[in-house]
Design a protein around this motif. Structure first.
Motif, short mmCIF file in Angstrom:
data_model
loop_
_atom_site.label_atom_id
_atom_site.label_comp_id
_atom_site.label_asym_id
_atom_site.label_seq_id
_atom_site.Cartn_x
_atom_site.Cartn_y
_atom_site.Cartn_z
N LEU A 116 -18.27 -14.28 6.78
CA LEU A 116 -17.53 -13.82 7.86
C LEU A 116 -18.08 -13.50 9.00
N LEU A 117 -19.40 -13.15 8.91
CA LEU A 117 -20.23 -12.63 10.40
C LEU A 117 -21.01 -14.03 10.89
N LYS A 118 -21.03 -15.10 10.23
CA LYS A 118 -22.02 -16.16 10.55
C LYS A 118 -23.01 -15.72 11.55
N SER A 119 -23.12 -16.03 12.64
CA SER A 119 -24.33 -15.74 13.43
C SER A 119 -24.64 -14.31 13.57
N ARG A 120 -23.98 -13.32 13.09
CA ARG A 120 -24.33 -11.82 13.18
C ARG A 120 -24.79 -11.80 11.87
N SER A 121 -25.01 -12.35 10.88
CA SER A 121 -25.20 -12.05 9.44
C SER A 121 -26.72 -11.61 9.21
N ASP A 122 -27.55 -12.35 10.17
CA ASP A 122 -29.15 -11.63 9.95
C ASP A 122 -29.08 -10.34 10.61
N ALA A 123 -28.47 -9.98 11.50
CA ALA A 123 -28.32 -8.56 12.00
C ALA A 123 -27.87 -7.55 10.85
N TYR A 124 -26.72 -8.17 10.27
CA TYR A 124 -26.13 -7.19 9.24
C TYR A 124 -27.02 -7.17 8.15
N PHE A 125 -27.98 -8.38 7.74
CA PHE A 125 -28.98 -8.33 6.54
C PHE A 125 -29.78 -7.19 6.82
N ARG A 126 -30.44 -7.24 8.17
CA ARG A 126 -31.44 -6.36 8.34
C ARG A 126 -30.96 -4.71 8.31
N ILE A 127 -29.85 -4.67 8.78
CA ILE A 127 -29.23 -3.01 8.78
C ILE A 127 -29.23 -2.80 7.22
N THR A 128 -28.58 -3.69 6.47
CA THR A 128 -28.21 -3.39 5.01
C THR A 128 -29.77 -3.00 4.37
N LEU A 129 -30.51 -4.09 4.64
CA LEU A 129 -31.84 -3.81 4.16
C LEU A 129 -32.46 -2.28 4.55
N LEU A 130 -32.39 -1.99 6.05
CA LEU A 130 -32.75 -0.58 6.13
C LEU A 130 -32.17 0.48 5.35
N ASN A 131 -30.89 0.26 5.26
CA ASN A 131 -29.92 1.32 4.51
C ASN A 131 -30.46 1.30 2.78
N LEU A 132 -30.64 0.10 2.26
CA LEU A 132 -30.97 0.02 0.87
C LEU A 132 -32.28 0.69 0.83
N LEU A 133 -33.48 0.73 1.65
CA LEU A 133 -34.67 1.38 1.70
C LEU A 133 -34.47 2.64 1.54
#
Length: 167
Positions: A116-133
């Motif tokens: 869905l986010l295509k080019s923005r998916s890397d940023a979403y991945f990093r945000i999610t990773l921070l949230n998970l930690l």
């Protein structure tokens, strides 16, 4: 079958047990896994799963080492990343049933973000990773015993809020 083969990798793997039970054999030790168990496997950890129930399944996220280390750099010296990367066994926690539902929802969004986010998916991945930690492996008081029960860790964090300790 591949879960039962001893292996290591050159990346981090964050996984949550989605259902069933198993024994996680890692670095010469073992820990029983059940629904809601979250583990951060580090590069060079040797691990596999034994005594898996027929319905055992995990949801895992593979995280490039560079991404984790960049996140640690961003968090700065106040964040004790050594507790995550230098211990004999990987960080492991058990999330509550409510926390489990939220975690699975977050992981499902992560999978969908690539489409869905295509080019923005890397940023979403990093945000999610921070949230998970932050939610699954939160910073706690340093210098304490690391095998405290989850309820006691959360109580200690809640008691740091002024509205709770001043009352």
């Amino acid at each position: 079958k591949q879960l039962a083969v001893r292996h290591s990798h050159d990346y981090f793997e964050l996984f949550v047990v989605n259902r069933g039970t198993a024994v996680h054999r890692i670095n010469g030790g073992s820990r029983t896994l059940a629904k809601g168990t979250v583990v951060l496997v580090r590069p060079d950890d040797f691990h596999y799963y034994a005594d898996m129930s027929p319905d055992f399944s995990i949801i895992n996220v593979l995280i490039p080492s560079g991404t984790i280390h960049a996140l640690f750099d961003y968090l700065g010296s106040g964040y004790d990343s050594r507790r995550l990367v230098s211990s004999r066994y990987p960080p492991t926690t058990q999330v509550s049933p409510t926390g489990f539902k939220a975690l699975v929802t977050e992981l499902e969004k992560l999978v969908l973000s690539k489409r869905l986010l295509k080019s923005r998916s890397d940023a979403y991945f990093r945000i999610t990773l921070l949230n998970l930690l932050a939610t699954c492996l939160p910073m706690g008081p340093t210098g304490g015993h690391t095998d405290l029960p989850v309820w006691l860790r959360w109580l200690a964090l809640e008691m740091m809020k002024p509205e709770n300790f001043t009352e």
